[in-house]
Design an enzyme around this catalytic site. Structure first.
Site, PDB file in Angstrom:
ATOM      1  N   PRO A 135      71.436  18.398  57.066  1.00  0.00           N
ATOM      2  CA  PRO A 135      71.510  16.990  56.775  1.00  0.00           C
ATOM      3  C   PRO A 135      69.885  16.619  57.086  1.00  0.00           C
ATOM      4  CG  PRO A 135      73.306  17.618  58.089  1.00  0.00           C
ATOM      5  CD  PRO A 135      72.498  18.876  58.255  1.00  0.00           C
TER       6      PRO A 135
ATOM      7  N   LEU B  93      68.755  13.755  57.513  1.00  0.00           N
ATOM      8  CA  LEU B  93      68.487  12.919  58.912  1.00  0.00           C
ATOM      9  C   LEU B  93      69.312  13.194  59.886  1.00  0.00           C
ATOM     10  CD1 LEU B  93      66.732  10.242  58.765  1.00  0.00           C
ATOM     11  CD2 LEU B  93      68.937   9.283  59.336  1.00  0.00           C
ATOM     12  N   GLY B  94      68.911  13.047  61.207  1.00  0.00           N
ATOM     13  CA  GLY B  94      69.846  13.473  62.083  1.00  0.00           C
ATOM     14  C   GLY B  94      69.445  12.635  63.422  1.00  0.00           C
TER      15      GLY B  94
ATOM     16  N   TYR C 246      65.678  18.618  77.408  1.00  0.00           N
ATOM     17  CA  TYR C 246      65.778  17.367  77.372  1.00  0.00           C
ATOM     18  C   TYR C 246      66.924  17.015  78.336  1.00  0.00           C
ATOM     19  CZ  TYR C 246      63.887  17.421  72.565  1.00  0.00           C
ATOM     20  OH  TYR C 246      63.141  17.328  71.419  1.00  0.00           O
TER      21      TYR C 246
ATOM     22  N   HIS D 167      61.340  26.312  71.429  1.00  0.00           N
ATOM     23  CA  HIS D 167      60.716  25.030  71.487  1.00  0.00           C
ATOM     24  C   HIS D 167      59.351  24.749  71.408  1.00  0.00           C
ATOM     25  CE1 HIS D 167      62.211  20.849  73.677  1.00  0.00           C
ATOM     26  NE2 HIS D 167      61.251  20.675  72.718  1.00  0.00           N
TER      27      HIS D 167
END
Ligand code: A2P
Length: 296
Positions: free
Chosen positions: A14, A16-17, A49, A107
Site C-alpha cells: 500500500p 501509504l502506511g 521503536y 534498519h
C-alpha cells in the site's frame, strides 16, 4: 490506482502506511487501531521503536483480517550476522504475535562491518524462501551500500526506506532505485525529522510551514500535509507519516482524490536543500548509534 505499488517480486505494498517511530508503547495499540479503523492497511514499525507488542495488539484489536494488513518491521544493527538476525526475527515476530511479516528491513547499513550486513540480508533471503517473510528490503542504504549488497546476495531488495521529504529529495539514490527496481519508501515523509534534528538547524522553517507548500495547499483546498504526501505518491514513493492524532491520521489518508500539476511537483522538488537531517548512512556506528535521537 496509486493505492498500491508493485514490488519487484510481484507482490504489492500500500502506497501509504502509518509510521510508528517515536510512538510510545502506551499509545501505540490505540493509534494502530484508530489507523486501521480509518482505512490504513499498512503499518510500519521496527524492533528499535520498542513498540512491537503494542503494534500486534492494535492489529488484533482492529478485527481486520491479518492478510488484509501489510506489516513491516526492521532488524536492528546490534543483531546483525546470520544467526543473530534469525534469532532477532523470531523475537520480533513473537512480540508482534504474528505468523509472518509482509516486509522485513535491515534498519541501517553497518558500514564498518558490512560483511555482517550481508550475512543479515542472507538470513532475510532464507526466511523469505521459507515463507516467513513475504518481501525483504533495506533502510537507509546509500547507492554504494546497494552495490556492495548486490555483489554478494541473490535478490534485489524490494524496498529501500530512506529519509525523504521536500527538503531532501535524494535524486541520485531515487534514480538508482528506479534502475534496480527498488520501491522507494519515505521515512519521516512530512519532514518531522527537521523538528528534532540538530543537523537541520539551518532550515528555519518546517516543510509543512513552507510558503510554497502553504500556498499550494490553499490553491488545492488541501492541507500542507496532504500536498506533501500527494507529492510522494505521485513521484512513486511509498510514505509512512507518523501521527498519533486521529484527525491527522484521517487527513493523511485523504490524498487520493486530487492530483498535483507537473509544475507543482517540480516546484516541490525545487525545495531541496541537499542537507540531510538524520545520520549519514556512510558514517553510522552500530555500537554507538541511538534510535531515540529520532532517526528514521
Ligand atoms: P502528530 O502525531 O501530533 O500528528 P513525519 O512522519 O514526517 O516524521 O512527521 C510526523 C510529525 O508530523 C508528527 O509530529 C505528527 O504529529 C505531525 N503530523 C502528522 N500528520 C500531520 C498533519 N496532517 N498535519 C500536521 N502535522 C502532522
Amino acid at each position: 490506482m496509486e493505492r498500491n505499488f508493485l514490488l519487484n517480486n510481484g507482490l504489492t505494498i500500500p502506497s501509504l502506511g502509518i509510521g510508528l517511530l517515536r510512538t510510545p508503547p502506551e499509545i501505540t495499540s490505540i493509534t494502530v487501531e484508530n489507523a486501521l479503523a480509518l482505512g490504513y492497511r499498512h503499518v510500519d514499525t521496527a524492533a528499535a521503536y520498542g513498540n512491537e507488542p503494542e503494534v500486534g495488539t492494535g492489529i488484533r484489536n482492529s478485527g481486520i483480517l491479518r492478510e488484509d494488513i501489510f506489516v513491516t518491521t526492521k532488524l536492528w544493527m546490534t543483531n546483525y550476522g546470520y544467526r543473530a538476525a534469525m534469532e532477532a526475527f523470531e523475537i520480533s515476530l513473537s512480540k508482534l504475535g504474528l505468523e509472518y511479516l509482509d516486509l522485513y528491513l535491515l534498519h541501517w547499513p553497518a558500514p564498518a562491518e558490512f560483511e555482517k550486513t550481508i550475512q543479515s540480508y542472507r538470513a532475510l533471503e532464507k526466511l523469505q524462501n521459507d515463507g516467513r517473510i513475504r518481501s525483504i528490503g533495506v533502510s537507509n542504504f546509500s547507492i554504494s551500500h546497494l552495490k556492495q549488497l548486490a555483489e554478494y546476495t541473490d535478490s534485489v531488495p524490494a524496498v529501500n526506506q530512506i529519509e525523504l521529504n521536500p527538503f531532501f529529495i535524494q535524486e541520485a539514490l531515487i534514480a538508482e532505485h528506479q534502475k534496480l527496481g527498488i520501491v522507494t519508501q519515505a521515512c519521516s515523509p512530512l519532514g518531522g525529522i527537521y523538528t528534532r534534528s540538530t543537523a537541520a538547524r539551518h532550515c528555519n522553517v518546517h516543510p509543512l510551514a513552507h510558503e510554497i507548500i502553504k500556498s499550494m495547499a490553499e490553491r488545492y483546498g488541501k492541507s500542507s500535509a496532504q500536498i506533501i504526501l500527494r507529492w510522494h505518491i505521485e513521484r512513486g514513493f511509498s510514505a509512512i507519516p507518523k501521527s498519533t492524532n486521529k484527525q491527522h491520521l484521517q487527513e493523511n489518508l485523504a490524498i487520493y482524490d486530487f492530483t498535483l500539476s507537473e509544475e507543482d511537483i517540480a516546484a516541490i522538488n525545487d525545495l531541496n536543500t541537499f542537507v540531510r537531517a538524520g545520520s549519514d548512512p556512510e558514517a553510522v556506528n552500530s555500537s554507538s548509534f541511538n534510535i531515540t535521537l529520532g532517526e528514521c
